[in-house]
Design a protein around this motif. Structure first.
Motif, PDB file in Angstrom:
ATOM      1  N   SER A  62       0.661  -1.113  -0.023  1.00 34.20           N
ATOM      2  CA  SER A  62      -0.122   0.102   0.026  1.00 34.20           C
ATOM      3  C   SER A  62       0.915   1.287  -0.021  1.00 34.20           C
ATOM      4  CB  SER A  62      -0.706   0.066   1.237  1.00 34.20           C
ATOM      5  OG  SER A  62       0.071  -0.091   2.532  1.00 34.20           O
ATOM      6  N   PRO A  63       0.059   2.251  -0.244  1.00 36.12           N
ATOM      7  CA  PRO A  63      -1.102   2.623  -0.873  1.00 36.12           C
ATOM      8  C   PRO A  63      -1.188   2.309  -2.450  1.00 36.12           C
ATOM      9  CG  PRO A  63      -0.503   4.460   0.616  1.00 36.12           C
ATOM     10  CD  PRO A  63       0.665   3.616   0.245  1.00 36.12           C
ATOM     11  N   THR A  66      -1.868   4.284  -5.862  1.00 35.68           N
ATOM     12  CA  THR A  66      -1.100   5.697  -5.196  1.00 35.68           C
ATOM     13  C   THR A  66       0.148   5.420  -4.568  1.00 35.68           C
ATOM     14  OG1 THR A  66      -3.558   6.074  -4.717  1.00 35.68           O
ATOM     15  CG2 THR A  66      -1.875   7.702  -4.374  1.00 35.68           C
ATOM     16  N   ARG A  67       1.284   5.847  -5.374  1.00 32.43           N
ATOM     17  CA  ARG A  67       2.434   5.582  -4.611  1.00 32.43           C
ATOM     18  C   ARG A  67       3.170   4.370  -5.295  1.00 32.43           C
ATOM     19  NH1 ARG A  67       3.021   8.257   1.179  1.00 32.43           N
ATOM     20  NH2 ARG A  67       2.274  10.143   0.718  1.00 32.43           N
ATOM     21  N   PHE A  68       2.528   3.299  -5.215  1.00 30.91           N
ATOM     22  CA  PHE A  68       3.471   2.138  -5.299  1.00 30.91           C
ATOM     23  C   PHE A  68       3.778   1.756  -6.645  1.00 30.91           C
ATOM     24  CE2 PHE A  68       4.317  -2.339  -5.903  1.00 30.91           C
ATOM     25  CZ  PHE A  68       5.307  -2.499  -4.558  1.00 30.91           C
ATOM     26  N   SER A 298       0.649  -0.572   5.664  1.00 30.03           N
ATOM     27  CA  SER A 298       1.668  -1.007   5.851  1.00 30.03           C
ATOM     28  C   SER A 298       2.858  -0.596   5.018  1.00 30.03           C
ATOM     29  CB  SER A 298       1.678  -2.591   5.703  1.00 30.03           C
ATOM     30  OG  SER A 298       1.630  -3.064   4.513  1.00 30.03           O
ATOM     31  N   MET A 299       2.799   0.949   4.514  1.00 26.20           N
ATOM     32  CA  MET A 299       3.657   1.314   3.719  1.00 26.20           C
ATOM     33  C   MET A 299       5.003   1.482   4.244  1.00 26.20           C
ATOM     34  SD  MET A 299       3.643   4.803   1.485  1.00 26.20           S
ATOM     35  CE  MET A 299       4.219   5.606   2.964  1.00 26.20           C
ATOM     36  N   VAL A 300       5.106   1.960   5.375  1.00 22.70           N
ATOM     37  CA  VAL A 300       6.095   2.293   6.114  1.00 22.70           C
ATOM     38  C   VAL A 300       7.112   1.087   6.308  1.00 22.70           C
ATOM     39  CG1 VAL A 300       7.311   3.465   7.813  1.00 22.70           C
ATOM     40  CG2 VAL A 300       5.182   4.545   7.112  1.00 22.70           C
ATOM     41  N   TYR A 301       6.468   0.133   6.807  1.00 26.40           N
ATOM     42  CA  TYR A 301       7.296  -1.177   6.880  1.00 26.40           C
ATOM     43  C   TYR A 301       7.654  -1.706   5.767  1.00 26.40           C
ATOM     44  CZ  TYR A 301       7.224  -5.907   7.366  1.00 26.40           C
ATOM     45  OH  TYR A 301       7.829  -7.412   7.209  1.00 26.40           O
ATOM     46  N   THR A 302       6.786  -1.679   4.598  1.00 28.47           N
ATOM     47  CA  THR A 302       7.378  -2.138   3.191  1.00 28.47           C
ATOM     48  C   THR A 302       8.492  -1.455   2.807  1.00 28.47           C
ATOM     49  OG1 THR A 302       4.928  -2.666   2.961  1.00 28.47           O
ATOM     50  CG2 THR A 302       6.407  -2.816   0.855  1.00 28.47           C
ATOM     51  N   ASP A 429       0.887   1.244  10.146  1.00 29.08           N
ATOM     52  CA  ASP A 429       1.315   2.675   9.727  1.00 29.08           C
ATOM     53  C   ASP A 429      -0.014   3.693   9.506  1.00 29.08           C
ATOM     54  OD1 ASP A 429       3.464   1.586   9.557  1.00 29.08           O
ATOM     55  OD2 ASP A 429       3.383   1.176   7.516  1.00 29.08           O
ATOM     56  N   GLU A 430       0.021   4.843  10.141  1.00 28.68           N
ATOM     57  CA  GLU A 430      -0.863   5.843   9.980  1.00 28.68           C
ATOM     58  C   GLU A 430      -0.667   6.940   9.449  1.00 28.68           C
ATOM     59  OE1 GLU A 430      -2.354   6.670  13.980  1.00 28.68           O
ATOM     60  OE2 GLU A 430      -0.334   6.748  14.748  1.00 28.68           O
ATOM     61  N   LEU A 431       0.553   7.043   8.650  1.00 30.55           N
ATOM     62  CA  LEU A 431       0.899   8.304   7.815  1.00 30.55           C
ATOM     63  C   LEU A 431      -0.031   8.558   6.694  1.00 30.55           C
ATOM     64  CD1 LEU A 431       3.177  10.397   7.761  1.00 30.55           C
ATOM     65  CD2 LEU A 431       4.288   8.754   6.100  1.00 30.55           C
ATOM     66  N   ASP A 432      -0.685   9.874   6.843  1.00 31.35           N
ATOM     67  CA  ASP A 432      -1.560  10.148   5.617  1.00 31.35           C
ATOM     68  C   ASP A 432      -0.957  10.205   4.455  1.00 31.35           C
ATOM     69  OD1 ASP A 432      -3.391  10.513   7.736  1.00 31.35           O
ATOM     70  OD2 ASP A 432      -3.503  12.760   7.439  1.00 31.35           O
ATOM     71  N   VAL A 433      -1.782   9.754   3.358  1.00 34.87           N
ATOM     72  CA  VAL A 433      -0.938   9.521   1.879  1.00 34.87           C
ATOM     73  C   VAL A 433      -1.706  10.864   0.859  1.00 34.87           C
ATOM     74  CG1 VAL A 433      -1.126   8.483  -0.225  1.00 34.87           C
ATOM     75  CG2 VAL A 433      -0.792   7.130   2.073  1.00 34.87           C
ATOM     76  N   CYS A 434      -0.867  11.777   0.722  1.00 41.05           N
ATOM     77  CA  CYS A 434      -1.230  13.052   0.212  1.00 41.05           C
ATOM     78  C   CYS A 434      -1.296  12.344  -1.285  1.00 41.05           C
ATOM     79  CB  CYS A 434      -0.021  13.887   0.134  1.00 41.05           C
ATOM     80  SG  CYS A 434      -0.302  15.298  -0.523  1.00 41.05           S
TER      81      CYS A 434
END
Lengths: 601, 1034
Positions: A62-63, A66-68, A298-302, A429-434
């Protein structure tokens, strides 16, 4: 006997008729559909659920997309064997590849939630102010446009659904993407958008809801995506005008980069980390919060390195590292400042702000992929700790640099707030995704003006230079269209890396021969540094579109080419422009047959 | 009576009549003897055979048990009746004889339990399998569901694993009738009350009946589509009071564990794979030599772990005790039974305790009014580690080179997703899960017989179930350096506790009226009608807190009162109302007929689709009851032909209580750190759905020969229609698909059971064998198919295995070149040592036939195997001599495919090690290797294909038992009535071609009604159990 029997029979019939009420059971845990929404409050919760669904579009690493998706292009890499992501770059996707068809279902799930409110909104129009009514409508239609634009990018022609469907009403064929875009741009009517506040009150809504400035930016982005440059320029200008005094570029700290990283840690977390969530550059974001149920990713982890308790799942390719200019604004092949044996010095500071490379630190822990480095320093405690990026426990990857995809990782979304947290795959992970930030608006404005006939090239140059100045890169001096196009493509590649734009950019941008960039860059080997951790001696050639290619005979020192092949990419023109529609859709939608599938699948 | 016999039999009859007359004329007929035959309870026995010994003179007792035949003094009358001991009566001057027949020990199960009643086995018209308590005796059965394995034809039991308290069996009666949303589990009734088979202590079971065909089970209508299991618990007999104790103690070991490579082999194979991928490996020969040397000197840098040793550290000790008191006093009969079970796991962290009691009371208030009052309760407590699945994953598939434990005993961390399980297996760190299940049920039944022919019975049988789960996940400390505590690392950020309670109240109210009457001493008519009402009210409550400062205090209040605390609760209900009736008719127990009907109304369906009607008919002809067959009764004791047809329903649609109502989901979203409520719609509902319906035809025979051989055989044809499926709907609808009555599945099968029991002198011996087969086929899925590995597709069995058909391996470069030139696979280059797959499809012609397209890709996947067990069999051999007994039960499956993939069986899967058998792989030097070339990068040989599919047929010695009962003489001076010692072993050995190290019986995990392949490799292994026990009765 007969009488008894008749009595029993009639009693049974009586009891039977009374039974219906004995068998009535209704759900006790929440309301059921019928007249939802019945009030302004209910309509608001229905609008918000459509926003929440964007967060639910999180898929595994994720996300997503978007992003990946940047990791499925020439500039990003995914660790070998991590799920089936290599199918995306080797032209081996099929219509049953879940990762490629997942988004399709998510788009219509959001659309369905939007319609649940939209279809009933007129019935409760009298229960709210005209302004609120228009605002709800604008938000819902803009959200729908956002997901449909995404759908057209990845799947091409898609069914355009504009109301709630049911088991009796679902056979809708694909609509040409041009028509879909026409429809959504018509939906994003200016007068309606104008009912939105420029920005929703920060204290109340953060960046959760679409404001007027963000809505116009979205409109401009959609226009740009589909080559409607004049309109893009118009809406971008409108958005910039609205943004004045509201949105601005967030300054970046370029103190620690290149060889200074020994002294401190490069960080852009004031823009991309938790602090960024409240900065003025973010215009619209997907909200994540552990406090709300199922609202984490789980983006930060990934993305994190193993010493930062991550999974080293994906990162920039050697090609992206070689894309970054030297501080003189020239490419590494042209600049006298570049020394392949000291490659990180005199480079665009964003190399270290956005990418994690060996020799720097992450969350205040030293990052090294050299197999000989068994222990690294944890600057938080001063202690030496096990270098889990090269050593020990995950023996399945081999005790060397193979643990990460290519020796480099993304730093962009790293935040020291995660220091000491044991990140797990279990979505913490709870960082918002801009989704939209002001820098992108500048780049939309610049590109639209460069590409449209009679565009304001000086304005484009100014847009680009605002972004470059922030990281102390020399201003672009080119004034003609080609030079600015080249500058724009560099800026968009570097500034927006790992934010999910590249996949479509290389399918949209054409080189001087009229070929899409994807046809060139998505073919051939993708390289990563050798296992030994040796510096790259490959001397690339860098095009005016800032795409990087290698010739294994060309090295800086004349010795053998020392990069290792991570994956051999393959792009089939006529197929890989798009992802396939899901197998299940073809099987279940009578209006879409196998012949209607995207070519090549 | 002869008048009714059709002309085709006339010739045969004529000759028989001649023989009769011949016999009569030869005997000295000087008197006519009359008499009556009764059973031990004084009830007249109709149809008993009376023969004058040494002659062919004979007759049968009539409906009042009376008989009359010519005989002379000195001759002997032999009176026999199936299920009773034969009695010989010398003819004296007396002309009237009252003969009392005692029940024969071999035919204790003469009376079988059927829906809401009992029936003489010989008079059954349907297919009913039964099991009496002696089969369950002396076996260390923890879960009653596993007791049925291999004992009744047509009943298959699969076990999911041997974890204490979780070792339950999945019972399927006559194949799998449904898929998708509904449950395929049979309905289980304990003394008439719906319940879980595993809540009963096997020693408390008296009888088990399995109603297999529609005719027998239609009386249970809507819930009987997958068969019905009726369990009767023991009650006090009309004898003297007694006390008995039965107990055993034993231990368990895994049936099998996988053999994986040693560290050197691992490094060599890893190097080979890495080099095959064009990269350089660090595992050079010097490194390996270094590794082995330094493993002794510096194990912190060169670690080797034996996972099996760390995981399998439990004692596996099991002991079970059951004490029962049976008392009879006047009009009261009481049987009280209490049981205790303690089962330790083969892993230290797992164990199970169960306490249970049952109190069955019968009161004969007056001659016409009787009361039954039963109470029972059970409390099961199961402990296990929250990491249990990971334990077995490590044991089965992880390589030995992990740095898991430093030489000074501290544990090292694993980065990323894997968790170092050593502290969990060694010291039980990391928390534990405790799950409690408490069940109380009672049944009060009042039976009133106002007149002889009418019985009225009312029953109220409530059940209360409370389950409680306590899941505490604790922090585990690891150290990233071997010496000292410089940098401790926790496995997770916080410890946490989740407690959840579920309680449900199940109400069951039942009223039946039975009429039984005989007319003209030949026509036996009975009629049963009844109504029942069942309700379920379930409440759930859960709470969660984290950050426990003092992890030894594991209550919710001891956790931090911070923003992470959570709670949840919900409530669900359903109700079912039913009316049912049965009509039985028999003519002299010779021609039997039965009809059933049931109406069911369920709250799960919307009005208008709520009521289902389920009729059934069956008939049987007991050929041996024909008068002309009497002479053969000495040889062919019993021969019966049966036939039935019926319709059944299924209302167990997933876990959804309200599938027809569209509900909105309340949730929340955050913005600027604030939480806002949101309401969304996730699922599409379908108001039209209703019962799944099965119709079943059954033809069968039952025969008994020479009082020694028994045979029962059945053929059936069962079609389940309107199977609830979540058919794919276009994603454009944006909601989850609703259930629709759409699928059709057909099961055609046969089953045969034979028995032979004989004895000579003190020796007795016997064989019981059964074999059954079922052919399962999905007839209709509305053109859809689902599942990528386990697949449901029209024309194939449910849960078929779907993949590529492997046609070999490219052994040489030439072969690989040929493949690449003629039939490229998945767009990648096939290398020597890669598997070659069949090119089957690409396009389709007008008739839908596949046309090979010159390349191999996902379109070439086909059904390659079936996960439905075929030719299931069981053979029980037993022998006895003077109190010694030996019994061996073999059980198995003749045809079955299973799929286990990933690092459990495949080499070079991320995170895995190699199995010993992987040493036999393709290399340029060994081109005939069994396994493909090693490569981490290439996915080509790892595709789902027939290569990785395994044959899971097996035959195992399920149970071996030795027992010794002390002779009565020895006990005469004591107050002991019976004393038996026994030794028992289960899962003693297994013959199979399945993957080494994995038990073929433990191959699938059920999830709802589907099965998941592969996941089972993380299951708790099946165990072999060795026990010793004693059975004593005073």
């Amino acid at each position: 006997m007969k009488k008894t029997f008749l009595t029993i029979l009639s009693v049974s019939v009586l009891v039977l008729s009374g039974c219906e009420s004995m068998l009535e059971r209704y759900p006790l845990n929440g309301p059921s559909t019928g007249t939802f929404p019945a009030s302004e409050e209910e309509a608001l919760s229905g609008v918000l659920v459509s926003y929440k669904n964007l967060a639910n579009s999180v898929k595994q690493y994720s996300p997503f997309p978007t992003r990946f998706t940047d990791n499925l292009t020439d500039i990003g890499t995914v660790r070998t064997g991590l799920s089936n992501w290599n199918l995306f770059v080797t032209s081996t996707l099929t219509q049953t590849t879940g990762d490629a068809t997942y988004l399709y279902g998510r788009i219509y799930k959001t659309v369905g939630r939007i319609h649940l409110v939209l279809d009933n909104l007129d019935n409760i129009k009298d229960k709210m102010s005209e302004e609120t009514y228009l605002q709800f409508k604008a938000e819902l239609l803009c959200l729908r446009a956002y997901v449909y634009d995404q759908g057209c990018q990845y799947y091409g022609d898609i069914p355009f659904i504009d109301h709630c469907l049911s088991l009796d009403d679902y056979a809708y064929p694909r609509m040409s993407k041009e028509e879909v875009i026409d429809r959504i741009l018509r939906d994003m009517d200016d007068t309606m958008i104008d009912a939105l506040p420029v920005r929703w009150p920060k204290a109340e809504w953060g960046t959760c809801r679409l404001g007027r400035a963000a809505a116009y930016t979205l409109k401009a982005r959609i226009c740009l995506n589909w080559g409607r440059y004049a309109e893009a320029a118009k809406y971008a200008a409108k958005a910039m005008e609205l943004s004045e005094g509201v949105y601005a570029l967030e300054p970046l700290d370029c103190t620690y980069y290149a060889n200074d990283t020994v002294e401190g840690e490069p960080s852009a977390s004031n823009l991309f980390g938790f602090a960024g969530e409240t900065c003025d550059e973010w215009m619209w974001a997907i909200q994540f919060d552990r406090l709300a149920a199922t609202n984490t990713h789980s983006m930060v982890y990934t993305y994190s390195s193993r010493v930062a308790n991550g999974a080293a799942g994906c990162g920039p390719s050697q090609a992206l590292m070689d894309t970054f200019q030297c501080t003189d604004g020239k490419s590494i092949t042209e600049s006298p400042l570049y020394d392949w044996q000291d490659p990180w010095n005199h480079r665009d500071p964003r190399l270290d702000l956005y990418c994690l490379r060996p020799g720097t630190r992450i969350n205040n822990v030293q990052y090294s992929t050299l197999p000989s480095v068994k222990q690294v320093r944890d600057y938080n405690t001063g202690a030496m700790v096990n270098n889990s990026d090269t050593n020990g426990n995950k023996s399945e990857y081999g005790p060397n640099g193979t643990k990460g995809p290519g020796g480099y990782l993304w730093r962009k979304f790293a935040d020291k707030a995660y220091y000491g947290e044991t990140l797990t795959t279990s979505y913490e992970d709870e960082l918002d995704v801009c989704i939209i930030r002001y820098a992108e608006l500048l780049l939309i404005d610049a590109e639209a003006n460069i590409e449209m006939d009679g565009g304001d090239l000086r304005r484009a140059q100014n847009d680009i230079n605002q972004i470059r100045s922030r990281v102390k890169m020399p201003k672009v001096t080119a004034m003609e269209r080609e030079g600015l196009r080249s500058a724009l493509r560099y800026e968009r590649t570097v500034e927006l890396c790992a934010e999910g734009f590249r996949w479509f950019d290389i399918r949209r941008w054409k080189d001087s021969d009229g070929k899409t960039l994807a046809e060139t860059v998505m073919n051939g080997p993708q390289y990563a540094p050798a296992f030994t951790g040796a510096l790259s001696n490959a001397k690339p050639s860098i095009s005016s579109d800032w795409t990087v290619s290698y010739d294994s005979a060309s090295t800086w020192n004349g010795a053998d080419f020392n990069l290792r092949t991570l994956v051999t990419m393959y792009y089939r023109t006529g197929k890989d422009e798009l992802w396939p529609l899901p197998d299940s859709e073809i099987r279940s939608n009578p209006a879409i047959n196998q012949e209607d599938q995207n070519p090549g699948y | 009576m002869e008048t009714k016999i059709s002309s085709s039999w006339r010739g045969l009859l004529l000759s028989l009549t001649l023989i009769f007359h011949l016999g009569w004329s030869l005997a000295a007929q000087n008197q006519q003897v009359t008499g009556v035959v009764k059973d031990a309870a004084g009830e007249p026995l109709a149809g008993a055979s009376i023969l004058v010994e040494g002659t062919v003179t004979g007759t049968q007792s009539d409906i009042d048990g009376r008989f009359s035949l010519p005989s002379s003094k000195g001759q002997v009358l032999v009176i026999s009746f199936i299920g009773f001991e034969t009695v010989r009566v010398p003819v004296t001057d007396q002309t009237f004889y009252e003969v009392v027949l005692d029940g024969d020990a071999n035919f204790l199960d003469d009376v079988v339990v059927v829906g809401y009643d009992t029936q003489k086995k010989v008079n059954l018209t349907g297919a009913v399998g039964s099991l009496s308590s002696d089969v369950l005796q002396n076996k260390p059965i923890v879960q009653a569901s596993t007791a049925l394995q291999g004992t009744i034809p047509g009943v298959t039991v699969t076990t999911n694993g041997g974890g204490p308290g979780a070792d339950t069996g999945n019972i399927r009666v006559r194949g799998i009738g449904t898929f998708g949303g509904s449950s395929a589990a049979p309905l289980v009734l304990i003394d008439g009350i719906e319940g879980s088979m595993n809540s009963v202590d096997a020693t408390q079971i008296d009888k088990i009946s399995v109603l297999k065909d529609a005719a027998s089970s239609a009386i249970y209508g809507s819930r009987a589509a997958n068969g019905v299991i009726l369990i009767t618990t023991k009650r006090a007999g009309k004898g003297r009071s007694s006390v008995s104790y039965r107990g055993y103690v034993g231990w368990q070991t895994p049936t099998t564990t996988p053999d994986t490579v040693n560290p050197v082999e691992y490094m060599i194979l890893n190097r080979e794979a890495t080099e095959n991928d064009g990269a350089t490996s660090i595992y050079t020969d010097e490194y390996i030599a270094d590794y082995l040397k330094n493993n002794w000197l510096d194990p912190d840098s060169f670690p080797i772990v034996n996972w099996k040793e760390h995981v399998l550290n439990g004692s596996g000790l099991t002991h079970n005790h059951n004490l029962s008191f049976s008392a009879t006093q006047g009009k009261m009969r009481i049987l009280t039974s209490i049981g205790y079970l303690d089962q330790k796991g083969i892993v230290k962290s797992a164990d199970f305790q169960r306490y249970n009691f049952r109190n069955n009371i019968n009161v004969d208030i007056t001659d016409r009014l009787a009361l039954r009052f039963d109470t029972s309760g059970s409390w099961g407590i199961r402990h296990y580690s929250p990491y249990q699945g990971t334990f077995f994953s490590f044991m089965n598939a992880r390589d030995p080179l992990f740095l898991a434990e430093y030489s000074n005993g501290t544990y090292a961390p694993f980065t990323g997703g894997s968790i170092n399980i050593l502290p969990m297996t060694d010291n039980g760190e990391g928390g534990s899960v405790r799950s409690d299940a408490l069940r109380f049920s009672g049944a009060m039944a009042l039976t009133w017989k106002p007149v002889d022919w009418l019985t009225l019975e009312g029953t109220a049988a409530p059940r209360f179930t409370l389950s409680y789960t306590h899941n505490f996940t604790d922090l585990v400390t690891y150290y990233s350096d071997p010496y000292g505590t410089v940098s401790p690392i926790k496995n997770r950020e916080y410890n946490s506790l989740r407690e959840s309670h579920t309680n449900d109240f199940y109400g069951n109210y039942l009223f039946t009226a039975k009429v039984h009457k005989q007319f003209a001493r030949a026509h036996d008519v009975s009629f049963l009608s009844g109504t029942s009402y069942e309700t379920l009210d379930e409440r759930t409550l859960s709470a969660y807190r984290r950050d426990f400062a003092y992890p030894q205090y594991q209550t919710i209040n001891a956790g931090a009162d911070n923003e992470f605390k959570e709670n949840g609760g919900a409530r669900y209900q359903w109700a079912l109302a039913s009316f049912f009736g049965r009509f039985n008719y028999n003519y002299k127990e010779r021609y039997l007929f039965e009809a059933n009907i049931r109406f069911d109304g369920s709250s799960r369906f919307a009005e208008g689709h709520r009521w289902g009607r389920f009729p059934s008919f069956s008939a049987a002809w007991r050929v041996t009851e024909e008068p002309w067959a009497t002479p053969f009764k000495g040889v062919l004791n019993e021969f019966k032909v049966r036939g039935s047809y019926g319709k059944l329903g299924n209302q167990n649609i997933g876990s959804d209580y309200y599938p027809t109502i569209q509900t909105l989901t309340i949730s929340s979203i955050s913005a600027a750190g604030l939480i806002y409520p949101i309401v969304g719609l996730n699922n599409l509902a379908n108001e039209e759905i209703t019962w799944e319906e099965s119709s079943m035809y059954d033809i069968g025979i039952d025969a008994t020969l020479l009082d020694k051989f028994t045979l029962t055989a059945d053929w059936y044809h069962k079609t389940t229609d309107g199977i609830l499926m979540q058919l794919d709907i276009p994603a454009t609808i944006g909601l989850t698909a609703p259930y629709q009555n759409a699928g059709v599945v057909r099961n055609i099968g046969w089953e045969i059971g034979v028995g032979y029991h004989d004895g000579r002198g003190d020796f007795t011996w016997g064989v019981d064998a059964n074999l059954s087969d079922v052919h399962n086929k999905i007839i209709d899925m509305k053109g859809t198919a689902s599942g990528s590995l386990l697949r449901n597709e029209e024309g194939y069995a449910i849960n078929s295995i779907y993949g590529l058909r492997c046609i070999g391996m490219a052994r040489t470069q030439e072969e690989a070149d040929y493949v690449n030139a003629n039939c490229p696979q998945y767009g990648v280059e096939t290398m020597p040592g890669d598997l070659i797959y069949a090119d089957i499809a690409g396009d389709f012609d007008e008739d839908g036939n596949p046309i090979p397209d010159g390349k191999v890709d996902d379109k070439d996947r086909v059904i390659i195997g079936s996960t439905i067990p075929r030719y299931t069999f069981g053979v029980t051999l037993d022998a006895g001599w003077k109190g010694f007994g030996i019994s061996a039960q073999f059980q198995g499956v003749g045809k079955l495919n299973a799929y286990l993939n990933g690092y459990y069986t495949q080499p070079c899967v991320q995170g895995g090690t190699f199995r010993k058998e992987h040493l036999d792989r393709w290399t340029p030097e060994t081109p005939d290797g069994k396994f493909p070339r090693l490569s981490y990068a290439s996915e080509l040989s790892k595709k789902n294909s027939s290569f990785w599919m395994a044959d899971a047929s097996y035959c195992r010695l399920k149970n071996l038992q030795l027992s010794y009962t002390l002779p009565k003489k020895m006990l005469a001076r004591t107050r002991i009535e019976n004393l038996t010692f026994f030794a028992n072993a289960t899962n003693v050995f297994t013959l199979t071609d399945y993957w080494q190290g994995y038990d073929p019986e433990n191959m699938f995990t059920t999830s709802g009604d589907g099965v998941q392949a592969g996941a089972t490799a993380t299951n708790y292994p099946l165990v072999s159990t060795y026990t010793f026990g004693v059975d004593i009765k005073f």
